[in-house]
Design a protein around this motif. Structure first.
Motif, PDB file in Angstrom:
ATOM      1  N   LEU A 170       4.717  -5.031  -6.257  1.00 21.42           N
ATOM      2  CA  LEU A 170       3.725  -6.094  -6.399  1.00 21.42           C
ATOM      3  C   LEU A 170       4.173  -7.105  -7.448  1.00 21.42           C
ATOM      4  N   GLN A 222       0.834  -1.200   0.000  1.00 21.64           N
ATOM      5  CA  GLN A 222       0.000   0.000   0.000  1.00 21.64           C
ATOM      6  C   GLN A 222       0.867   1.248   0.000  1.00 21.64           C
ATOM      7  N   LYS A 265      -2.553  -5.571  -3.630  1.00 22.64           N
ATOM      8  CA  LYS A 265      -2.487  -4.141  -3.437  1.00 22.64           C
ATOM      9  C   LYS A 265      -3.666  -3.706  -2.595  1.00 22.64           C
ATOM     10  N   ARG A 324       4.332   0.846  -5.832  1.00 19.82           N
ATOM     11  CA  ARG A 324       3.368  -0.233  -5.567  1.00 19.82           C
ATOM     12  C   ARG A 324       3.339  -1.271  -6.671  1.00 19.82           C
ATOM     13  N   GLU A 325       3.192  -0.827  -7.916  1.00 19.96           N
ATOM     14  CA  GLU A 325       3.080  -1.773  -9.033  1.00 19.96           C
ATOM     15  C   GLU A 325       4.356  -2.590  -9.210  1.00 19.96           C
ATOM     16  N   THR A 366       6.077   3.325   0.000  1.00 23.51           N
ATOM     17  CA  THR A 366       5.366   2.089  -0.284  1.00 23.51           C
ATOM     18  C   THR A 366       5.580   1.172   0.908  1.00 23.51           C
TER      19      THR A 366
END
Length: 113
Positions: free
Chosen positions: A98, A41, A110, A94-95, A53
């Motif tokens: 992940l 998150q 996420k 984040r991306e 993050t």
């Protein structure tokens, strides 16, 4: 026996009472990546408006947490820290994080927008 390992037992009237010491400092063994439930998150609270993050939910000793944090920070090219089962990476990654966690076999999702 040290007082801090007694976990609240002060006195017992049972003459057969034997205190079983539990090691509260024992860390949980690291779960395999397939069993880890990680949450990724974006967090800005109490950081002067800066974005970080946040990866939470890691189960395992601090050494393994530090190893995973170092990998994520290196791949993202940012700074950060790891403590108390949380990994902080400076910036909005984040991306990317992940994708790295899923590629590494972790169950990650996420959280938030």
């Amino acid at each position: 026996m040290k007082k801090d390992t007694r976990a609240g037992v002060v006195y017992s009237t049972n003459p057969d009472f034997a205190y079983q010491a539990t090691d509260q400092n024992a860390e949980a063994a690291t779960l395999p990546p397939q069993q880890q439930q990680l949450r990724v998150q974006l967090d800005k609270k109490q950081r002067g408006g800066k974005q970080v993050t946040l990866v939470t939910g890691f189960v395992g000793p601090d050494a393994d947490l530090q190893t995973l944090a170092k990998l994520l920070k290196t791949k993202c090219g940012g700074g950060g820290s790891a403590k108390d089962g949380e990994i902080l990476v400076q910036g909005d990654f984040r991306e990317k994080i992940l994708a790295l966690l899923v590629q590494g076999g972790y169950k990650a999702k996420k959280i938030g927008g």
